[in-house]
Enzyme design. Sequence first.
Site, PDB file in Angstrom:
ATOM      1  N   GLY A 151      74.442 -16.716   6.971  1.00 45.89           N
ATOM      2  CA  GLY A 151      73.875 -16.757   8.386  1.00 45.89           C
ATOM      3  C   GLY A 151      72.362 -17.460   8.373  1.00 45.89           C
ATOM      4  N   CYS A 152      72.168 -17.759   9.564  1.00 46.58           N
ATOM      5  CA  CYS A 152      70.729 -18.530   9.726  1.00 46.58           C
ATOM      6  C   CYS A 152      69.504 -17.525   9.553  1.00 46.58           C
ATOM      7  CB  CYS A 152      70.844 -19.390  11.297  1.00 46.58           C
ATOM      8  SG  CYS A 152      71.371 -18.019  12.489  1.00 46.58           S
ATOM      9  N   TYR A 153      69.627 -16.577  10.226  1.00 48.17           N
ATOM     10  CA  TYR A 153      68.430 -15.592   9.703  1.00 48.17           C
ATOM     11  C   TYR A 153      68.473 -15.318   8.330  1.00 48.17           C
ATOM     12  CZ  TYR A 153      67.465 -14.357  14.695  1.00 48.17           C
ATOM     13  OH  TYR A 153      66.871 -14.556  16.094  1.00 48.17           O
ATOM     14  N   THR A 155      69.431 -17.027   6.065  1.00 52.01           N
ATOM     15  CA  THR A 155      68.643 -18.158   5.063  1.00 52.01           C
ATOM     16  C   THR A 155      67.231 -18.131   5.085  1.00 52.01           C
ATOM     17  OG1 THR A 155      70.605 -19.505   5.473  1.00 52.01           O
ATOM     18  CG2 THR A 155      68.694 -20.394   4.807  1.00 52.01           C
ATOM     19  N   GLU A 315      62.921 -22.903   9.394  1.00 54.16           N
ATOM     20  CA  GLU A 315      64.100 -23.907   9.309  1.00 54.16           C
ATOM     21  C   GLU A 315      64.532 -24.193  10.703  1.00 54.16           C
ATOM     22  OE1 GLU A 315      66.943 -21.216   7.428  1.00 54.16           O
ATOM     23  OE2 GLU A 315      67.728 -20.486   9.407  1.00 54.16           O
TER      24      GLU A 315
END
Length: 349
Positions: A151-153, A155, A315
């Site tokens: 998931g983006c969070y 990461t 990011e």
Amino acid sequence: MQVITAAIAGASGYAGAEIARLLLGHPEVEIGALTASGNAGTRLGDLAPHLQPLADRVLEPTTAEVLADHDVVFLALPHGHSAAIAQQLPDEVVIVDCGADFRLDDEQDWDDYYDTPFAGTWPYGMPELVKADGTKHRGDLAGARRIAVPGCYPTAASLALAPGLAAGVVEPDDVVIVAASGTSGAGRSTKAHLIGSEVMGAMSPYGVGGVHRHTPEIERNLARAAGRAARVSFTPTLAPMPRGILATTTARAAAGATAETVRAAWEQAYADEPFVHLLPQGQWPHTGSVVGSNLVHVQVALDERSGRVVAVAAEDNLTKGTAGAAVQSMNLALGLPETTGLPTTGVAP
């Protein structure tokens, strides 16, 4: 040289379109089928005009028959939709899933946060994530035929804090994370709270109180780094920007930790990483510096007054947070140089 053919399921969404953008610059890949659900039959250029080389491609239906005849299939589908398609694809096809279907390894965690049946666990596509024994997840991806993109969070949050946990200079039992994300993290579907007049000039929290679906994934990652259970309080916020995540993480410093030993843990963890950069002391991550790149910028400091370590990561949620991680994982799975086709410079201003 053999050309790798790649299909993208969900190419009309933000994540799928970002995968297409990256693959257009990948010297070893030829883009094959582009599929969608509700947008099937539409020219890609009508939905993603920035992908000019693919503008005249017509989106096909997302079926196993359309996807099967490729070396690699990227699934950029809503959570809960990947498992059924993956089961129908041949074993030899490399499947890179950008959804959550195969990220978690605890069925109870899945049942607590998702409303579809638990589908199992695939190798985790965060190569730089350090484990308690000092190894990294990179080793799990070589030769893999099934990969779950983080998931983006998770990461940003995991890469921010994991080095300190693995080195023993941070305690895992009281981790607090507050992270701001751009609106693209919510996908392309129309939602009233994401329209411009609601978002511009405003910030707001959501998923408060431990209910955000990325919470168990973050806890699992940090536990792997620490070698024991981690407890996380995670609060996401929505920021008035299209792309980017800024994750601010704090945790109790271990007994005897100093500013020097803390920074040394991060320096050692990321010294040779092509996409994760520990910034010079005094320089803090800025989402604008990583837009469009596969980079994560990290900074860390010891708050001696409170006895807590503060680690911050920035990011691009669509690039390193999703599509870049997918392409990076594909490279490792196929034995290509890990950095192939991935941008290491941002777009500014």
